[in-house]
Design an enzyme around this catalytic site. Structure first.
Site, PDB file in Angstrom:
ATOM      1  N   ASP B  81     -11.342 -48.911 -17.268  1.00 48.01           N
ATOM      2  CA  ASP B  81     -11.339 -49.364 -18.659  1.00 48.01           C
ATOM      3  C   ASP B  81     -12.540 -50.256 -18.948  1.00 48.01           C
ATOM      4  OD1 ASP B  81     -10.706 -51.560 -17.188  1.00 48.01           O
ATOM      5  OD2 ASP B  81      -8.848 -52.042 -18.233  1.00 48.01           O
ATOM      6  N   CYS B  84     -13.135 -52.598 -14.526  1.00 44.67           N
ATOM      7  CA  CYS B  84     -12.692 -52.298 -13.162  1.00 44.67           C
ATOM      8  C   CYS B  84     -13.331 -53.209 -12.121  1.00 44.67           C
ATOM      9  CB  CYS B  84     -12.900 -50.831 -12.818  1.00 44.67           C
ATOM     10  SG  CYS B  84     -14.582 -50.249 -13.080  1.00 44.67           S
ATOM     11  N   HIS B 277     -17.917 -46.540 -11.692  1.00 45.71           N
ATOM     12  CA  HIS B 277     -16.552 -47.006 -11.436  1.00 45.71           C
ATOM     13  C   HIS B 277     -16.383 -47.707 -10.086  1.00 45.71           C
ATOM     14  CE1 HIS B 277     -12.288 -47.248 -11.980  1.00 45.71           C
ATOM     15  NE2 HIS B 277     -12.102 -46.706 -10.797  1.00 45.71           N
TER      16      HIS B 277
END
Lengths: 151, 287
Positions: B81, B84, B277
């Protein structure tokens, strides 16, 4: 029911009452803490001076992790305000931080009246006049100032 | 898509003008969709779970995952989101307080409480920040209370910590994310002269921090990791899982060491980075 969002809104309200920033005011509706009415007074030394511009702020349970929906009720003539009254303001979109409270939101909008950003126009006519015909821009803004006293 | 658009007969020219608002709404929709299917912090999973995702894809990834599987016990997924990195850090940091000795807990507690002064020193308005700080401290104290129990139950305790992180729609871990973002921002503001030259697009450190560090959901870059590890004097090892075949296709590890002297270090945190990510990685030796 007390949720983190509602507790936070109560705090925001207390803070706005005990330490009110100049030129803005706001309060939740008596029967709905998720819906706030607010007024921004047009900043001095700007075409918006003396205007009393009304807004509504709609919160949902994602606040303060997401910003509220903010909308002018008074008619505005400003490069960064859409005809619908919605605003183009970074902190209400992709630059939001949960550390902004209602007071901070309202003062940011107030400074947007002070410093329009004609490069990201929500109202193309206002942005064009702001850049190219400041006199006409001021005249159009003054119209909305006068309307704001009646509406 | 609205029903109106769906019933519009084809053949009408489609508008190619996409407004900023539509782009933002689309980005938000992608994040919301991820939020619906991925918890903020996931269970500990073996790396083989990751392997199956890439099995029919890149052989480079597959080889790297196999190598990681030999070296690491498993990983924990974090929701993508935009927060992370900060959430993964907060979880792994508190988890090390949970499984570490008393000295470790005390150091982490001391580092966390010291952040209050760091925020005040750069002139932040404490009224706006204290809730987030208080909730982060509360989260650590929740960890401290659980430590008295037998450590053979480490996995169970981690799971309770996970519940603390995801409960009430993640209110506590969101507070920790906000607080750590402000800590990283305060560090960069206090050391603007050192870091501003590396920020090509930023006109001032205040502007950069407001737009890229403090803003909730903004993705983190290396500078965020540097700032946070320096401010908390901690160590983060980032394991890069990408398609690069440099280094003979071996997984590269980038250490971010924010400690000033090694004697008061807190346990290093290992994060698994895939482009865009971060997840948490666990060594085979320590759970």
């Amino acid at each position: 029911m007390s949720t983190p969002c509602r507790r936070r809104l109560m705090r925001d309200f207390k803070r706005l009452q005990s330490d009110p920033p100049g030129g803005v005011s706001g309060a939740p509706c008596p029967d709905n803490i998720m819906l706030w009415n607010a007024v921004i007074f047009g900043p001095a030394d700007t075409p918006f001076e003396d205007g009393t511009f009304k807004l509504v702020l709609q919160f949902d349970e994602t606040y303060p992790n997401k910003p509220p929906t903010v909308k002018f009720i008074s008619r505005m003539f400003h490069p960064n305000v859409y005809a619908s009254g919605e605003l183009c303001l970074d902190i209400l979109q992709n630059r939001w931080s949960p550390t902004y409270d209602v007071a901070a939101i309202l003062t940011s909008i107030q400074s947007l009246l002070h410093d329009p950003n004609p490069n990201s126009p929500a109202n193309v006519e206002a942005a064009t006049l702001y850049r190219e015909n400041r006199k006409e821009y001021v005249r159009r803004v003054r119209e909305t100032v006068e309307e704001s006293w009646i509406g | 898509m609205t029903s109106e658009q769906q019933t519009t007969p084809t053949g009408k020219e489609a508008s190619v003008d996409v407004s900023d608002e539509q782009i933002l709404a689309f980005e938000q929709e992608v994040k919301d969709a991820e939020a619906r299917e991925r918890p903020l912090i996931g269970e500990l999973e073996p790396l083989s779970a990751l392997y199956s995702e890439y099995e029919r894809g890149s052989p480079v990834f597959c080889e790297k995952i196999k190598a990681l599987d030999r070296e690491y016990q498993g990983f924990r997924r974090c929701r993508g989101d935009g927060n992370c990195f900060f959430r993964a850090f907060a979880f792994a940091w508190f988890e090390s307080a949970l499984s570490g000795d008393d000295t470790t807990l005390e150091r982490i507690r001391q580092r966390l409480t010291a952040t209050k002064q760091q925020l005040l020193d750069v002139g932040f308005d404490w009224v706006a920040l204290e809730d987030f700080y208080d909730m982060t401290v509360e989260l650590l104290e929740m960890v401290a209370r659980q430590r008295g129990q037998t450590l053979t139950e480490a996995a169970t305790l981690s799971n309770e910590l996970r519940l603390g992180f995801v409960s009430e729609q993640g209110v506590y871990s969101n507070a920790a994310v906000v607080h750590l973002r402000m800590v990283a921002s305060a560090y960069l503001r206090a050391h603007a002269d050192d870091y501003l030259p590396f920020l090509e697009l930023a006109t001032s450190m205040d502007q950069y921090c407001a737009q890229h560090v403090e803003a909730f959901g903004r993705e983190s870059e290396e500078i965020h990791i540097i700032a946070l590890t320096k401010a908390l004097r901690s160590i983060v090892n980032v394991v890069y899982l990408d398609g690069s075949t440099a280094n003979d296709g071996r997984v590269s590890v980038h250490p971010f060491d924010g400690t000033e002297n090694a004697t008061d270090a807190t346990p290093a945190i290992t994060l698994l980075y895939r482009p865009g990510h971060y997840d948490i990685l666990y060594n085979r030796t320590a759970a």
